[in-house]
Design a protein around this motif. Structure first.
Motif, PDB file in Angstrom:
ATOM      1  N   GLY A   1       0.816  -1.203   0.000  1.00 41.59           N
ATOM      2  CA  GLY A   1       0.000   0.000   0.000  1.00 41.59           C
ATOM      3  C   GLY A   1       0.852   1.255   0.000  1.00 41.59           C
ATOM      4  N   PRO A   2       0.218   2.348  -0.210  1.00 38.50           N
ATOM      5  CA  PRO A   2      -1.203   2.576  -0.450  1.00 38.50           C
ATOM      6  C   PRO A   2      -1.644   2.419  -1.909  1.00 38.50           C
ATOM      7  CG  PRO A   2      -0.095   4.675  -0.292  1.00 38.50           C
ATOM      8  CD  PRO A   2       0.951   3.610  -0.045  1.00 38.50           C
ATOM      9  N   ARG A   3      -0.658   2.339  -2.829  1.00 34.97           N
ATOM     10  CA  ARG A   3      -1.007   2.222  -4.251  1.00 34.97           C
ATOM     11  C   ARG A   3      -0.037   1.269  -4.939  1.00 34.97           C
ATOM     12  NH1 ARG A   3      -0.952   8.416  -4.459  1.00 34.97           N
ATOM     13  NH2 ARG A   3      -3.160   8.941  -4.160  1.00 34.97           N
ATOM     14  N   ALA A   4      -0.525   0.676  -6.028  1.00 33.73           N
ATOM     15  CA  ALA A   4       0.378  -0.043  -6.929  1.00 33.73           C
ATOM     16  C   ALA A   4       1.330   0.983  -7.533  1.00 33.73           C
ATOM     17  CB  ALA A   4      -0.432  -0.740  -8.023  1.00 33.73           C
ATOM     18  N   PRO A   5       2.585   0.619  -7.771  1.00 38.56           N
ATOM     19  CA  PRO A   5       3.545   1.588  -8.326  1.00 38.56           C
ATOM     20  C   PRO A   5       3.048   2.266  -9.608  1.00 38.56           C
ATOM     21  CG  PRO A   5       4.690  -0.398  -7.633  1.00 38.56           C
ATOM     22  CD  PRO A   5       3.220  -0.686  -7.487  1.00 38.56           C
ATOM     23  N   GLU A   6       2.403   1.521 -10.477  1.00 41.31           N
ATOM     24  CA  GLU A   6       1.911   2.096 -11.730  1.00 41.31           C
ATOM     25  C   GLU A   6       0.792   3.110 -11.483  1.00 41.31           C
ATOM     26  OE1 GLU A   6       3.254  -2.166 -12.464  1.00 41.31           O
ATOM     27  OE2 GLU A   6       2.097  -1.119 -10.949  1.00 41.31           O
ATOM     28  N   VAL A   7      -0.036   2.848 -10.488  1.00 35.58           N
ATOM     29  CA  VAL A   7      -1.100   3.799 -10.141  1.00 35.58           C
ATOM     30  C   VAL A   7      -0.483   5.037  -9.502  1.00 35.58           C
ATOM     31  CG1 VAL A   7      -3.205   4.151  -8.774  1.00 35.58           C
ATOM     32  CG2 VAL A   7      -2.833   1.958  -9.941  1.00 35.58           C
ATOM     33  N   GLN A   8       0.541   4.849  -8.682  1.00 29.13           N
ATOM     34  CA  GLN A   8       1.246   5.982  -8.098  1.00 29.13           C
ATOM     35  C   GLN A   8       1.840   6.861  -9.193  1.00 29.13           C
ATOM     36  OE1 GLN A   8       1.303   7.183  -5.121  1.00 29.13           O
ATOM     37  NE2 GLN A   8       2.889   8.734  -5.375  1.00 29.13           N
ATOM     38  N   ALA A   9       2.427   6.237 -10.211  1.00 26.31           N
ATOM     39  CA  ALA A   9       3.001   6.997 -11.327  1.00 26.31           C
ATOM     40  C   ALA A   9       1.914   7.792 -12.052  1.00 26.31           C
ATOM     41  CB  ALA A   9       3.716   6.058 -12.297  1.00 26.31           C
ATOM     42  N   LEU A  10       0.754   7.187 -12.239  1.00 21.82           N
ATOM     43  CA  LEU A  10      -0.372   7.879 -12.873  1.00 21.82           C
ATOM     44  C   LEU A  10      -0.805   9.094 -12.043  1.00 21.82           C
ATOM     45  CD1 LEU A  10      -2.743   8.050 -14.953  1.00 21.82           C
ATOM     46  CD2 LEU A  10      -3.986   6.494 -13.430  1.00 21.82           C
ATOM     47  N   VAL A  11      -0.921   8.899 -10.738  1.00 24.41           N
ATOM     48  CA  VAL A  11      -1.317   9.999  -9.848  1.00 24.41           C
ATOM     49  C   VAL A  11      -0.283  11.118  -9.895  1.00 24.41           C
ATOM     50  CG1 VAL A  11      -1.706  10.639  -7.421  1.00 24.41           C
ATOM     51  CG2 VAL A  11      -2.732   8.547  -8.341  1.00 24.41           C
ATOM     52  N   MET A  12       0.996  10.764  -9.858  1.00 25.19           N
ATOM     53  CA  MET A  12       2.052  11.780  -9.894  1.00 25.19           C
ATOM     54  C   MET A  12       2.043  12.527 -11.229  1.00 25.19           C
ATOM     55  SD  MET A  12       3.118  11.642  -6.887  1.00 25.19           S
ATOM     56  CE  MET A  12       4.460  12.787  -6.969  1.00 25.19           C
ATOM     57  N   GLU A  13       1.802  11.814 -12.305  1.00 29.48           N
ATOM     58  CA  GLU A  13       1.716  12.425 -13.630  1.00 29.48           C
ATOM     59  C   GLU A  13       0.571  13.445 -13.670  1.00 29.48           C
ATOM     60  OE1 GLU A  13       0.049  10.577 -17.685  1.00 29.48           O
ATOM     61  OE2 GLU A  13       1.857   9.568 -16.945  1.00 29.48           O
ATOM     62  N   ARG A  14      -0.547  13.073 -13.112  1.00 36.81           N
ATOM     63  CA  ARG A  14      -1.696  13.982 -13.091  1.00 36.81           C
ATOM     64  C   ARG A  14      -1.447  15.180 -12.168  1.00 36.81           C
ATOM     65  NH1 ARG A  14      -6.467  12.961 -15.147  1.00 36.81           N
ATOM     66  NH2 ARG A  14      -6.232  15.187 -15.368  1.00 36.81           N
ATOM     67  N   ARG A  15      -0.825  14.935 -11.026  1.00 35.28           N
ATOM     68  CA  ARG A  15      -0.520  16.036 -10.103  1.00 35.28           C
ATOM     69  C   ARG A  15       0.458  17.033 -10.722  1.00 35.28           C
ATOM     70  NH1 ARG A  15       0.418  12.890  -4.399  1.00 35.28           N
ATOM     71  NH2 ARG A  15      -1.771  12.562  -3.896  1.00 35.28           N
ATOM     72  N   ALA A  16       1.336  16.555 -11.585  1.00 31.39           N
ATOM     73  CA  ALA A  16       2.324  17.425 -12.235  1.00 31.39           C
ATOM     74  C   ALA A  16       1.648  18.457 -13.120  1.00 31.39           C
ATOM     75  CB  ALA A  16       3.313  16.585 -13.039  1.00 31.39           C
ATOM     76  N   GLU A  17       0.422  18.189 -13.531  1.00 33.81           N
ATOM     77  CA  GLU A  17      -0.340  19.119 -14.369  1.00 33.81           C
ATOM     78  C   GLU A  17      -0.930  20.288 -13.572  1.00 33.81           C
ATOM     79  OE1 GLU A  17      -3.431  16.733 -16.093  1.00 33.81           O
ATOM     80  OE2 GLU A  17      -2.007  15.291 -16.941  1.00 33.81           O
ATOM     81  N   LEU A  18      -0.919  20.176 -12.244  1.00 31.85           N
ATOM     82  CA  LEU A  18      -1.539  21.201 -11.406  1.00 31.85           C
ATOM     83  C   LEU A  18      -0.744  22.500 -11.409  1.00 31.85           C
ATOM     84  CD1 LEU A  18      -2.550  19.072  -8.296  1.00 31.85           C
ATOM     85  CD2 LEU A  18      -4.104  20.171  -9.925  1.00 31.85           C
ATOM     86  N   PRO A  19      -1.453  23.611 -11.277  1.00 34.24           N
ATOM     87  CA  PRO A  19      -0.744  24.885 -11.107  1.00 34.24           C
ATOM     88  C   PRO A  19      -0.089  24.931  -9.725  1.00 34.24           C
ATOM     89  CG  PRO A  19      -3.114  25.197 -10.839  1.00 34.24           C
ATOM     90  CD  PRO A  19      -2.907  23.766 -11.252  1.00 34.24           C
ATOM     91  N   ASP A  20       0.695  25.950  -9.480  1.00 32.41           N
ATOM     92  CA  ASP A  20       1.333  26.152  -8.187  1.00 32.41           C
ATOM     93  C   ASP A  20       0.262  26.162  -7.089  1.00 32.41           C
ATOM     94  OD1 ASP A  20       3.939  26.827  -6.856  1.00 32.41           O
ATOM     95  OD2 ASP A  20       2.687  28.495  -6.147  1.00 32.41           O
ATOM     96  N   LYS A  21       0.610  25.666  -5.905  1.00 32.17           N
ATOM     97  CA  LYS A  21      -0.359  25.599  -4.798  1.00 32.17           C
ATOM     98  C   LYS A  21      -0.929  26.965  -4.424  1.00 32.17           C
ATOM     99  CE  LYS A  21       0.967  21.320  -2.629  1.00 32.17           C
ATOM    100  NZ  LYS A  21       1.298  20.598  -1.444  1.00 32.17           N
ATOM    101  N   ASP A  22      -0.190  28.030  -4.722  1.00 32.03           N
ATOM    102  CA  ASP A  22      -0.663  29.385  -4.412  1.00 32.03           C
ATOM    103  C   ASP A  22      -1.632  29.917  -5.469  1.00 32.03           C
ATOM    104  OD1 ASP A  22       0.949  29.347  -2.164  1.00 32.03           O
ATOM    105  OD2 ASP A  22       2.633  30.328  -3.186  1.00 32.03           O
ATOM    106  N   ALA A  23      -1.744  29.223  -6.571  1.00 32.88           N
ATOM    107  CA  ALA A  23      -2.626  29.692  -7.659  1.00 32.88           C
ATOM    108  C   ALA A  23      -4.078  29.686  -7.203  1.00 32.88           C
ATOM    109  CB  ALA A  23      -2.452  28.810  -8.894  1.00 32.88           C
ATOM    110  N   GLU A  24      -4.810  30.666  -7.708  1.00 26.80           N
ATOM    111  CA  GLU A  24      -6.213  30.831  -7.330  1.00 26.80           C
ATOM    112  C   GLU A  24      -7.055  29.601  -7.663  1.00 26.80           C
ATOM    113  OE1 GLU A  24      -9.486  33.835  -8.891  1.00 26.80           O
ATOM    114  OE2 GLU A  24      -7.812  34.891  -7.927  1.00 26.80           O
ATOM    115  N   ASP A  25      -6.736  28.937  -8.767  1.00 21.95           N
ATOM    116  CA  ASP A  25      -7.544  27.795  -9.210  1.00 21.95           C
ATOM    117  C   ASP A  25      -6.944  26.435  -8.821  1.00 21.95           C
ATOM    118  OD1 ASP A  25      -5.386  27.955 -10.925  1.00 21.95           O
ATOM    119  OD2 ASP A  25      -6.573  27.599 -12.742  1.00 21.95           O
ATOM    120  N   PHE A  26      -5.924  26.443  -7.948  1.00 21.21           N
ATOM    121  CA  PHE A  26      -5.284  25.180  -7.563  1.00 21.21           C
ATOM    122  C   PHE A  26      -6.295  24.193  -6.992  1.00 21.21           C
ATOM    123  CE2 PHE A  26      -3.505  22.425  -4.280  1.00 21.21           C
ATOM    124  CZ  PHE A  26      -2.568  21.713  -5.008  1.00 21.21           C
ATOM    125  N   GLN A  27      -7.055  24.611  -6.004  1.00 18.55           N
ATOM    126  CA  GLN A  27      -8.003  23.723  -5.320  1.00 18.55           C
ATOM    127  C   GLN A  27      -9.013  23.137  -6.311  1.00 18.55           C
ATOM    128  OE1 GLN A  27      -7.124  23.052  -2.409  1.00 18.55           O
ATOM    129  NE2 GLN A  27      -8.849  22.237  -1.285  1.00 18.55           N
TER     130      GLN A  27
END
Length: 184
Positions: free
Chosen positions: A124-150
């Motif tokens: 746990g908590p994730r299969a390595p391939e699922v973790q890679a998918l989640v990290m790939e998607r998170r990389a698309e997020l704007p900076d945490k301070d950005a107005e539209d981050f949430q």
């Protein structure tokens, strides 16, 4: 508390499902639609004699638990592994012994034990391939301070949970990952 005591403290599958207030239907839907292959069942057959048990650290609000728990249940059925579900937020003493990367209380965590209560594997908590998918998607997020981050973060999580609920390839990836831990 030793692992046998934590196991005894946990809920059985039916009790856990009955206690759920979130993601119950989604989790049951995966359980009903996911099936192990004949080859997987044959591989897991070898575990039956070991009489393994597992402590499942989880919470019903967790998207990863929604994906992983019903797959673990199918594996447990095939391998005759008795499961007990322990809620993370009420059992931080146990959770803090199984932190992800030494810092994160990420769930679910599956602690596989033998009849004497000795740890024989942790997943746990994730299969390595699922973790890679989640990290790939998170990389698309704007900076945490950005107005539209949430807003964007919530959209990504919603898309991931939709994939978790419907993508049989993800289910197979999770299943293979859990089985690899068990069949080492």
């Amino acid at each position: 508390m030793d692992l046998n005591s934590w196991f005894e403290k946990g809920m059985m599958w039916g009790e856990y499902v009955d206690s759920m207030t979130r993601n119950k239907e989604e989790m049951i839907s995966i359980y009903e639609r996911f099936a192990l292959t004949s080859e997987d069942k044959s591989r897991l057959e070898s575990l039956r004699a070991q009489k393994l048990r597992a402590i499942v650290l989880t919470e019903d609000w967790c998207g990863d638990a929604l994906l992983n728990n019903p797959i673990l249940m199918r594996i447990a059925e095939a391998a005759a592994i008795e499961l007990r579900f322990v809620l993370r937020d009420q059992n931080l003493e146990l959770m803090d012994q199984y932190l992800t990367n030494g810092t994160s209380r990420a769930i679910p965590i599956y602690i596989f034990i033998d009849q004497e209560g000795n740890e024989v594997g942790v997943w746990g908590p994730r299969a390595p391939e699922v973790q890679a998918l989640v990290m790939e998607r998170r990389a698309e997020l704007p900076d945490k301070d950005a107005e539209d981050f949430q807003e964007k973060q919530m959209a990504i999580y919603k898309e991931l949970v939709t994939s978790y609920q419907n993508d049989a390839a993800i289910w197979k990836t999770v299943s293979n990952s859990i089985m690899n831990t068990l069949l080492k």
